[in-house]
Design an enzyme around this catalytic site. Structure first.
Site, PDB file in Angstrom:
ATOM      1  N   GLU A  21      10.115  15.808  14.613  1.00  0.00           N
ATOM      2  CA  GLU A  21      10.445  15.765  13.189  1.00  0.00           C
ATOM      3  C   GLU A  21       9.512  16.724  12.439  1.00  0.00           C
ATOM      4  O   GLU A  21       8.293  16.564  12.474  1.00  0.00           O
ATOM      5  CB  GLU A  21      10.262  14.347  12.662  1.00  0.00           C
ATOM      6  CG  GLU A  21      10.713  14.200  11.231  1.00  0.00           C
ATOM      7  CD  GLU A  21      10.428  12.819  10.660  1.00  0.00           C
ATOM      8  OE1 GLU A  21       9.313  12.314  10.854  1.00  0.00           O
ATOM      9  OE2 GLU A  21      11.316  12.266  10.000  1.00  0.00           O
ATOM     10  N   CYS A  31      13.926  10.991   5.692  1.00  0.00           N
ATOM     11  CA  CYS A  31      13.926  10.486   7.072  1.00  0.00           C
ATOM     12  C   CYS A  31      15.267  10.745   7.739  1.00  0.00           C
ATOM     13  O   CYS A  31      15.340  11.027   8.918  1.00  0.00           O
ATOM     14  CB  CYS A  31      13.593   9.005   7.101  1.00  0.00           C
ATOM     15  SG  CYS A  31      14.714   8.021   6.090  1.00  0.00           S
ATOM     16  N   LYS A  45       0.865  -1.181   0.000  1.00  0.00           N
ATOM     17  CA  LYS A  45       0.000   0.000   0.000  1.00  0.00           C
ATOM     18  C   LYS A  45       0.905   1.236   0.000  1.00  0.00           C
ATOM     19  O   LYS A  45       1.474   1.631   1.015  1.00  0.00           O
ATOM     20  CB  LYS A  45      -0.905   0.009   1.245  1.00  0.00           C
ATOM     21  CG  LYS A  45      -1.865   1.185   1.231  1.00  0.00           C
ATOM     22  CD  LYS A  45      -1.628   1.953   2.475  1.00  0.00           C
ATOM     23  CE  LYS A  45      -1.928   3.373   2.619  1.00  0.00           C
ATOM     24  NZ  LYS A  45      -1.784   4.360   1.650  1.00  0.00           N
ATOM     25  N   GLU A  48      10.379   1.316   9.963  1.00  0.00           N
ATOM     26  CA  GLU A  48      11.356   2.335   9.565  1.00  0.00           C
ATOM     27  C   GLU A  48      10.636   3.672   9.711  1.00  0.00           C
ATOM     28  O   GLU A  48       9.825   4.040   8.859  1.00  0.00           O
ATOM     29  CB  GLU A  48      11.799   2.120   8.116  1.00  0.00           C
ATOM     30  CG  GLU A  48      12.374   0.746   7.835  1.00  0.00           C
ATOM     31  CD  GLU A  48      13.745   0.532   8.433  1.00  0.00           C
ATOM     32  OE1 GLU A  48      14.483   1.515   8.596  1.00  0.00           O
ATOM     33  OE2 GLU A  48      14.068  -0.625   8.757  1.00  0.00           O
TER      34      GLU A  48
HETATM   35  P1  NAD Z   1       2.731   8.667   7.422  1.00  0.00           P
HETATM   36  O1  NAD Z   1       3.064   7.937   8.670  1.00  0.00           O
HETATM   37  O2  NAD Z   1       1.712   9.722   7.460  1.00  0.00           O
HETATM   38  O3  NAD Z   1       2.222   7.633   6.299  1.00  0.00           O
HETATM   39  C1  NAD Z   1       3.012   6.531   5.912  1.00  0.00           C
HETATM   40  C2  NAD Z   1       2.100   5.480   5.306  1.00  0.00           C
HETATM   41  O4  NAD Z   1       1.220   5.014   6.322  1.00  0.00           O
HETATM   42  C3  NAD Z   1       1.219   6.003   4.172  1.00  0.00           C
HETATM   43  O5  NAD Z   1       1.086   5.016   3.185  1.00  0.00           O
HETATM   44  C4  NAD Z   1      -0.109   6.241   4.871  1.00  0.00           C
HETATM   45  O6  NAD Z   1      -1.215   6.157   4.018  1.00  0.00           O
HETATM   46  C5  NAD Z   1      -0.115   5.104   5.873  1.00  0.00           C
HETATM   47  N1  NAD Z   1      -1.000   5.341   7.007  1.00  0.00           N
HETATM   48  C6  NAD Z   1      -1.348   6.527   7.562  1.00  0.00           C
HETATM   49  N2  NAD Z   1      -2.203   6.331   8.585  1.00  0.00           N
HETATM   50  C7  NAD Z   1      -2.396   4.993   8.677  1.00  0.00           C
HETATM   51  C8  NAD Z   1      -3.170   4.165   9.545  1.00  0.00           C
HETATM   52  N3  NAD Z   1      -3.930   4.675  10.512  1.00  0.00           N
HETATM   53  N4  NAD Z   1      -3.129   2.836   9.372  1.00  0.00           N
HETATM   54  C9  NAD Z   1      -2.335   2.296   8.406  1.00  0.00           C
HETATM   55  N5  NAD Z   1      -1.600   3.026   7.545  1.00  0.00           N
HETATM   56  C10 NAD Z   1      -1.618   4.363   7.687  1.00  0.00           C
HETATM   57  O7  NAD Z   1       4.110   9.206   6.853  1.00  0.00           O
HETATM   58  P2  NAD Z   1       4.327  10.110   5.565  1.00  0.00           P
HETATM   59  O8  NAD Z   1       3.918  11.501   5.873  1.00  0.00           O
HETATM   60  O9  NAD Z   1       3.757   9.419   4.390  1.00  0.00           O
HETATM   61  O10 NAD Z   1       5.929  10.038   5.403  1.00  0.00           O
HETATM   62  C11 NAD Z   1       6.814  10.805   6.153  1.00  0.00           C
HETATM   63  C12 NAD Z   1       7.376   9.994   7.292  1.00  0.00           C
HETATM   64  O11 NAD Z   1       8.039   8.827   6.795  1.00  0.00           O
HETATM   65  C13 NAD Z   1       8.433  10.753   8.067  1.00  0.00           C
HETATM   66  O12 NAD Z   1       8.203  10.571   9.435  1.00  0.00           O
HETATM   67  C14 NAD Z   1       9.747  10.076   7.652  1.00  0.00           C
HETATM   68  O13 NAD Z   1      10.787  10.187   8.589  1.00  0.00           O
HETATM   69  C15 NAD Z   1       9.294   8.673   7.462  1.00  0.00           C
HETATM   70  N6  NAD Z   1      10.239   7.921   6.631  1.00  0.00           N
HETATM   71  C16 NAD Z   1      11.084   7.031   7.255  1.00  0.00           C
HETATM   72  C17 NAD Z   1      12.040   6.341   6.511  1.00  0.00           C
HETATM   73  C18 NAD Z   1      12.989   5.371   7.171  1.00  0.00           C
HETATM   74  O14 NAD Z   1      13.623   4.587   6.464  1.00  0.00           O
HETATM   75  N7  NAD Z   1      13.144   5.396   8.486  1.00  0.00           N
HETATM   76  C19 NAD Z   1      12.103   6.547   5.127  1.00  0.00           C
HETATM   77  C20 NAD Z   1      11.234   7.449   4.533  1.00  0.00           C
HETATM   78  C21 NAD Z   1      10.294   8.138   5.305  1.00  0.00           C
END
Ligand code: NAD
Length: 494
Positions: free
Chosen positions: A393, A296, A185, A261
């Site tokens: 963050e 990230c 997803k 992650e």
């Molecule tokens: P997010 O947590 O809002 O969303 C990530 C994913 O989770 C999306 O596909 C979203 O649709 C899904 N999601 C959201 N709410 C959900 C729920 N209640 N149940 C299940 N799935 C749900 O994050 P974002 O804004 O898309 O991305 C930014 C974040 O990602 C930052 O915190 C960044 O640090 C992190 N990130 C981490 C890494 C790593 O390797 N550590 C890499 C890239 C991004």
């Protein structure tokens, strides 16, 4: 390359890709997918629902059980992943264009992701497919005991928007190399390139139904996947807040193992023996402007020795103030918009809060309020460890500066957030760098003596995030182990 012309004829992919083809979502509702550079609508995507997820998991389970992939010789799996890597290179322009339009990534950076990083990572995992070797216990006359790695089964994967194609590859590369079937997803902001990769996987020879992609919202598709009782493992990349919700969902459903992650707030720790301050300043600025700071591992905290603080800040501010935002489809653009109006609003709130809490904005970046989610870099000085701008963050081009006198102070500041993803230490003192590398709680540490050189082996070495940044490894051989069950088998008797 006429990117604008290509953009006008893009084929948007908005439906679930299940069992090798697109099928309509069972959800009636749709949401608008916005181009953040213009805030105009690109396409309408189904919000998705548990019906779509049930169907994708059912297909993935059937394919896992029939052994067409899970029991295929690892070298065969490697061949198909290598072919997929080549196809991604062939289609790199289309993949880059989709990512650029959906989340504002400058086209050259998107091309680097699709034409270089994604295939390189896939090739690395393909190379590990036949190297999951278990240990055996000392042989005796009456017994033989050994470990073996088996694929976990159906892997659910949930990814964010900041590197859309790469995030998908980070999940499906090791999961498929280890023999699992996958339901992915992608983020609702940028699902198209993952769907394109799934199409290419079929062309590469991946059996239908081994990789399924269900676009949609987190609260519908994401939670249905995390709650699904027939998903054997959930691999998540995204914010710590969502990661924690997903852990709860796993606990409330079948207790599926997880790979997390999550977020970061990474520091540059700069000592007063660094070689070339200009080069270091350039690296620091690149750390907050690359991908508009939406990385990230973005180094959003500058922890600098007090003897250097004035000079270093001057150099950093001078460079950051030269940042010129541009159209992501212009090949000379290096700084695009933030990925969404929500990201822009979030950043604005943090910058205002920083000023209110008493930090000094030595560079306050303009925030374009409409007609594109453009936000220029902001640099804060006089940041107290308790302020939210340095603890949380922000996920945008905002740098917080803090100063230290002693090594111990530097370590305390570096460890002063709940995150523990990566850190960079700038010093020429080998003993000090070893002490800091050991004391800073982060999954990956870089030690650098000057700018303009960095390790290029990131895709080979695995690491595990620490603290609120998550757990489990994705890269390298350990990445394949994360997506495998370790089993012990013993034979005894004569
Ligand atoms: P997010 O947590 O809002 O969303 C990530 C994913 O989770 C999306 O596909 C979203 O649709 C899904 N999601 C959201 N709410 C959900 C729920 N209640 N149940 C299940 N799935 C749900 O994050 P974002 O804004 O898309 O991305 C930014 C974040 O990602 C930052 O915190 C960044 O640090 C992190 N990130 C981490 C890494 C790593 O390797 N550590 C890499 C890239 C991004």
């Amino acid at each position: 390359m006429h990117w604008k012309e290509l953009a006008s004829s893009v084929r948007w992919r908005v439906k679930p890709f299940i069992n090798g083809c697109y099928r309509p979502s069972t959800a009636a509702e749709q949401f608008e997918n916005i181009n953040p550079a213009t805030e105009t609508v690109l396409c309408h995507v189904s919000v998705g629902n548990s019906g779509d997820v049930d169907e994708a998991v059912r297909v993935a389970r059937k394919r896992f059980n029939d052994g067409c992939w899970s029991e295929a010789p690892p070298i065969r799996r490697a061949e198909i992943l290598l072919r997929l890597a080549s196809l991604i290179i062939q289609h790199r322009e289309e993949i880059a264009l989709l990512d650029s339009l959906e989340m504002g990534k400058p086209i050259q950076a998107a091309l680097h992701d699709s034409g270089h990083l994604a295939p390189m990572l896939l090739r690395s995992w393909a190379g590990f497919a036949d190297k999951l070797l278990g240990v055996s216990a000392p042989l005796s006359g009456s017994s033989l005991s050994f470990n073996t790695y088996e694929p976990r089964g159906v892997v659910g994967a949930i990814t964010p928007w900041n590197f859309p194609a790469l995030n998908a590859i980070y999940k499906l590369g090791p999961a498929l190399a280890a023999g699992n079937t996958v339901v992915l997803k992608p983020s609702e902001l940028s699902a198209s390139s993952a769907l394109k990769v799934a199409e290419l996987a079929i062309e590469a020879g991946l059996p239908e139904g081994v990789l399924n992609v269900v676009p949609g919202l987190g609260g519908t598709v994401g939670s249905a996947l995390a709650m699904h009782p027939d998903v054997d493992m959930l691999s998540f990349t995204g914010s710590t807040l969502t990661g924690r919700k997903i852990m709860e969902m796993s606990a409330r459903s079948n207790g599926k193992p997880m790979l997390m992650e999550c977020g970061g707030k990474s520091p540059h720790v700069v000592f007063n023996d660094v070689a070339d301050l200009d080069d270091v300043a350039e690296e620091i600025v690149q750390g907050i402007v690359y991908n508009q700071g939406q990385v990230c591992s973005a180094h959003t905290r500058l922890i600098v020795h007090e003897e250097l603080k004035r000079t270093m800040l001057e150099k950093v501010v001078m460079r950051a103030s030269q940042c010129r935002p541009g159209d992501p489809l212009d090949e000379t653009t290096t700084f695009g918009p933030l990925a969404s109006p929500a990201q822009r609003d979030r950043l604005k709130v943090y910058v205002e809060q920083g000023v209110r809490e008493g930090a000094k904005a030595v560079l306050k970046g303009d925030i374009q309020e409409s007609g594109g989610c453009y936000v220029l870099p902001t640099i804060f000085d006089q940041v107290a460890p308790t302020m939210s701008i340095v603890r949380e963050e922000i996920f945008g081009p905002v740098l917080c500066t803090q100063h230290f006198r002693t090594e111990q102070e530097a370590i305390a500041l570096a460890n002063g957030t709940e995150y523990g993803l990566v850190a960079t230490i700038w010093t020429r003192d080998m003993g000090r760098s070893k002490r800091l590398a050991h004391s800073i709680r982060a999954g990956a540490i870089s030690v650098r003596t000057s700018g303009r050189q960095s390790a290029d082996s990131r895709h080979i070495l695995s690491f595990e995030p620490q603290k609120a940044s998550g757990f489990g490894a994705e890269l390298g051989l350990r990445g394949l182990e994360s997506y495998s069950n370790l089993k012990a088998i013993s034979f005894s008797g004569t």
